[in-house]
Write a protein that holds these residues in place. Sequence first.
Motif, short mmCIF file in Angstrom:
data_model
loop_
_atom_site.label_atom_id
_atom_site.label_comp_id
_atom_site.label_asym_id
_atom_site.label_seq_id
_atom_site.Cartn_x
_atom_site.Cartn_y
_atom_site.Cartn_z
N LYS A 36 -4.31 -10.76 -0.87
CA LYS A 36 -5.51 -10.03 -0.44
C LYS A 36 -6.09 -10.65 0.83
CE LYS A 36 -7.34 -8.02 -4.73
NZ LYS A 36 -8.48 -8.01 -5.69
N THR A 37 -6.10 -11.96 0.90
CA THR A 37 -6.64 -12.64 2.08
C THR A 37 -5.84 -12.30 3.33
OG1 THR A 37 -7.42 -14.48 0.70
CG2 THR A 37 -7.20 -14.90 3.06
N ILE A 38 -4.51 -12.34 3.20
CA ILE A 38 -3.65 -12.03 4.35
C ILE A 38 -3.86 -10.59 4.79
CG2 ILE A 38 -1.25 -11.80 5.11
CD1 ILE A 38 -0.53 -14.03 3.11
N ALA A 39 -3.88 -9.66 3.82
CA ALA A 39 -4.04 -8.25 4.14
C ALA A 39 -5.42 -7.97 4.75
CB ALA A 39 -3.83 -7.40 2.88
N LEU A 40 -6.44 -8.61 4.22
CA LEU A 40 -7.81 -8.40 4.72
C LEU A 40 -7.94 -8.84 6.17
CD1 LEU A 40 -10.46 -7.27 3.60
CD2 LEU A 40 -11.14 -9.61 3.01
N ASP A 41 -7.32 -9.95 6.50
CA ASP A 41 -7.36 -10.44 7.89
C ASP A 41 -6.72 -9.43 8.84
OD1 ASP A 41 -8.65 -12.73 7.16
OD2 ASP A 41 -6.84 -13.99 7.11
N TYR B 192 0.41 9.34 -1.41
CA TYR B 192 -0.92 9.14 -2.00
C TYR B 192 -1.47 10.51 -2.35
CZ TYR B 192 -5.96 8.12 -2.09
OH TYR B 192 -7.29 8.02 -2.43
N THR B 193 -1.72 10.73 -3.63
CA THR B 193 -2.17 12.06 -4.05
C THR B 193 -2.88 11.98 -5.38
OG1 THR B 193 -1.40 14.32 -4.41
CG2 THR B 193 0.00 12.58 -5.27
N LYS B 194 -3.49 13.10 -5.76
CA LYS B 194 -4.11 13.18 -7.07
C LYS B 194 -3.05 12.97 -8.15
CE LYS B 194 -8.52 14.15 -7.93
NZ LYS B 194 -9.30 13.27 -8.81
N PRO C 94 1.83 -8.03 1.69
CA PRO C 94 0.62 -7.81 2.50
C PRO C 94 0.81 -6.75 3.58
CG PRO C 94 0.90 -10.15 2.10
CD PRO C 94 2.11 -9.48 1.52
N LYS C 95 1.99 -6.71 4.21
CA LYS C 95 2.22 -5.74 5.27
C LYS C 95 2.15 -4.32 4.73
CE LYS C 95 5.14 -5.08 9.31
NZ LYS C 95 6.29 -5.60 10.07
N GLU C 96 2.70 -4.10 3.53
CA GLU C 96 2.65 -2.77 2.91
C GLU C 96 1.22 -2.43 2.50
OE1 GLU C 96 6.66 -2.12 0.45
OE2 GLU C 96 5.75 -4.07 0.07
N ILE C 97 0.50 -3.40 1.98
CA ILE C 97 -0.89 -3.16 1.57
C ILE C 97 -1.72 -2.73 2.77
CG2 ILE C 97 -2.97 -4.27 0.63
CD1 ILE C 97 -1.04 -6.12 -0.97
N VAL C 98 -1.52 -3.40 3.90
CA VAL C 98 -2.23 -3.04 5.13
C VAL C 98 -1.89 -1.63 5.56
CG1 VAL C 98 -2.43 -3.57 7.60
CG2 VAL C 98 -2.44 -5.42 5.91
N TRP C 99 -0.60 -1.32 5.56
CA TRP C 99 -0.11 0.00 5.99
C TRP C 99 -0.72 1.12 5.14
CZ3 TRP C 99 4.72 2.53 3.82
CH2 TRP C 99 5.12 3.64 4.57
N GLN C 100 -0.66 0.93 3.83
CA GLN C 100 -1.15 1.96 2.93
C GLN C 100 -2.68 2.08 2.97
OE1 GLN C 100 0.49 0.99 -0.92
NE2 GLN C 100 2.62 1.06 -0.16
N THR C 101 -3.36 0.94 2.98
CA THR C 101 -4.82 0.95 2.99
C THR C 101 -5.37 1.62 4.25
OG1 THR C 101 -4.88 -1.07 1.66
CG2 THR C 101 -6.88 -0.50 2.88
N ALA C 102 -4.81 1.26 5.40
CA ALA C 102 -5.28 1.83 6.67
C ALA C 102 -5.07 3.33 6.69
CB ALA C 102 -4.55 1.16 7.83
N ALA C 103 -3.95 3.79 6.20
CA ALA C 103 -3.65 5.22 6.21
C ALA C 103 -4.60 5.99 5.29
CB ALA C 103 -2.21 5.45 5.79
N TRP D 48 -9.93 -1.08 -2.80
CA TRP D 48 -9.16 -2.02 -3.61
C TRP D 48 -9.73 -2.17 -5.02
CZ3 TRP D 48 -8.00 -6.69 0.18
CH2 TRP D 48 -7.08 -6.26 1.16
N SER D 49 -11.02 -1.92 -5.15
CA SER D 49 -11.65 -2.07 -6.47
C SER D 49 -11.13 -1.03 -7.46
CB SER D 49 -13.18 -1.96 -6.35
OG SER D 49 -13.56 -0.63 -5.99
N THR D 50 -10.53 0.05 -6.94
CA THR D 50 -9.98 1.09 -7.82
C THR D 50 -8.55 0.77 -8.26
OG1 THR D 50 -9.04 2.42 -6.01
CG2 THR D 50 -11.36 2.80 -6.58
#
Length: 911
Positions: free
Chosen positions: A651-656, A728-730, A685-694, A672-674
């Motif tokens: 989480k720290t790496i991705a947040l930065d 990412y979908t319902k 971390p790289k995937e987390i960043v990619w998905q979160t930003a999108a 992220w809380s969900t």
Amino acid sequence: MPLSISPSLEVLFDFNSLEAELAQSKTPLIPLKAAVKAVYEKQILQFQEKHNVVHLIHERSQAIDIILSLAWSYYNLGENAALLAVGGYGRGELHPHSDVDLLLLHDAEHCLDEACLDEQSDANKAFVENLQMFITLLWDIGLEIGHSVRTVDECIKEAEDDITIISNLMESRLITGDQKLYEQLACQLSPDNLWPTKTFTAAKIQEKNQRYLKFNETAYNLEPNIKEGPGGLRDIQLIGWVAKRHFDVDSLKQLVGHNFLTPYEFEQLENGQNFLWKIRFALHVLCKRHEERLLFDYQRELAQQFGCQDCAGKLAVECFMTDYYQTVMQLERLNEMLLQYFQEVIIFSDATTEPKKINRRFINYKGYIAAANKNIFRQYPFALLEIFLLLCQDPKLKGVRASTIRLIRANNYLIDDSFRKDLRCRSLFMEILRQPFGITHEMRRMNRYGVLEAYIPEFKQIVGQMQHDLYHAYTVDEHTLKVLRNTRRLFVEKHDDELPLGSKIAKTLPKPELLYLAALFHDIAKGRGGQHAELGAVDVEQFCQKHDLNHQDIRLVTWLVRNHLIMSSTAQRKDINDPGVIHEFALQVGDNLYLDYLYMLTVSDIRATSPKIWNSWKGSLLSQLYNLTKVALNKGLENPQRQEEYIKNFKTIALDKLSDKNIAQADIMALWSTLPDEYFIKFQPKEIVWQTAAILSLGSDSHTSEADKPLVLISTLGEHGGTEIFIYTKKQDYIFSLVTSTLSQLLLDVIEAKTISSSNGYIYHTYFVLEADGSVVTDEERIATIRLSLEENLAQDRAEKDELELPTITQRLSRSEKQFSHETLVQFDEDLENNQTLMSISAANRPSLLSHIGQALIECQISLDNAKISTFGEKVEDVFVIRDRNNQMITDIKQQEGIRKAIIRRIEAIN
């Protein structure tokens, strides 16, 4: 003219009555067609009654000779023309559906050019007309003919530039017609006039080399060609062609008199040819047509015909194919030696280079190593290994002189228990494995000459042994030597780009010979029944003890053989992002040195299984597992990384990284809380960043409100060794089935799937895919098509439909895949630590398989968290991580049985 009929031919058909019937018939079609059919049916019956196949082949040729002679006479074609048998038919060999190769030889007085027919005599016109009717008749009566119509001069002109034509003409024989015309041709074909022996021999060897390339230079193809493949009938014919050209002999047996074949070698050739003839005859009968390939379609049936039965550790078809492979291997070995003999005597006969002394036992003879005298191996048995060490040490040597190959083969019996106990022999073998060059070449040569199986008796049991599936492309001995080759390449600088990690490790490995020993023994116990890794470990431990390795080295090699499968199974069937999986694997390995050796053996093993098996995805998985295990070992197995620590770090790496993109931290944390903790374990971390930003780019409320359409992202970087698709979908139950069906329709192979459900009703799907050929998808148009197809199919409203409508799958099974069926097996295991159930499915590989499994899970109200997809030729062995609707493990036996039945029913529906 009265026919000369042998008693055996009289059994086949009443040819004298046929001749009388033709004399009274207005058309030869009906009686000749009946004769051809009767001969064919009688011979099939005789074959089924176990008549000698050699007699059947020659008798068929003789019977066809009579039928052709009668047809020739009927059309009165004998004057100034001759009917010749050429090729295999010229040798008097004819299988049930082999082509009847003919040369219709005529003199220059006959003009066959349609442009000049009007100017020709009535006699010539009659000849041409009768010739055309004759050829048509041959097809009509059921013969599969290959024919040419030429003058002597035309034959010579064609043969001058074509080695195949001269070879066919050399074997020509007169069936009927003008004897003088035939003799005129035979005279013109002599080496004095055409293709001198030296030129002919060199051309035939070159032709053989080109032919071998078509079969990957191995006789061990899964569906071998019994005629053209290495060690096949063509190799025997090649010896005959060269012998006939040089010695003017009509049979291989005559080479014994010329001291070019020993009686034993002739017996090997003859027995090998008879065995292949028997297979070829049976194949023609089974297929009812001309067929030279031992396809999967026929192997099981032929095994039954040849009396093979299932036994411990081996199927009947595997026993049959082992007999085949061992036969062609012997023929290939003999072919190599004899051709080299011909080269020395024919091609290099003018060379006057004086032999050079290598040591007391060997000389350099025209670039080839040779025994100093014919008694060397009896005087110095250890020289049977020394010769291969000398070849390793001098790369300028072109090989072993043919006469010395013969001596090695003749003296292999000296490699007995006392030989193996001899300190000189043990030292020589280990010294070969310690050489910087030539190990693979010489181990292959030792295998060809029978030395390897003599020195390691256990190796003999895997020579020619095949596994009846599409995953293992080679026999066990061929695979083993390819593994050895692959390990060697990791130490050769020019191959550093193939597997950079392996080449890097190789530079630090203290004793490469230990890796080579593990490669030689890792599959040595296959086919014996029981666990081959365990049995092989016992074999290699005893071997190492006899070769005076120290305790630490013996322990390492034995461990490698016993555990040579654990790295590939961990990488392909478990979630290696899970710190618990890494810790468990690290405990099995124990230390960095074992990990280094195991990684190198594993990648070499997989790459040697089949040209189609290795891909960037497997390479990436194994590299990732190696690196993560290395970290765990360096940190200390007594201090495994805690899950909370692992998640916090990611989480720290991705947040930065996300902060660098000017994305508000509050929005990130809200999203992220969900998500459950397992999301931050499954993804880097790289995937987390990619998905979160999108996702956050869709809008500040995108994580809490319904999106108009699913978000589909495709990564083209291929850092994982596969193309990554993120959706990412319902949350809907049908997503996995729909997506995998869409990807199958696009001819993409899904190799892994990950699913994460958020607390606000959204689902994160990640799929890793490869093209059908194992490559990463990089073409922009292709990527756009994939994205559009997924978006369109996912956007459709399916809320009111009881049954999921999947995209139509156009992918078809290959011919070979259709020959294999596998029982669908479904097993369940509990993963208590992660509160999840592991479901393993073994089944036949079929298009849209994953989609149908997904539908079965929907039917049973089961949630899918993860899927690891492993394809082994015609079979898949997939692992699914599943939970029930309450996100709990599935422990109820009745519920598991219901899932099993649903999956089997869905898969059987595909078939």
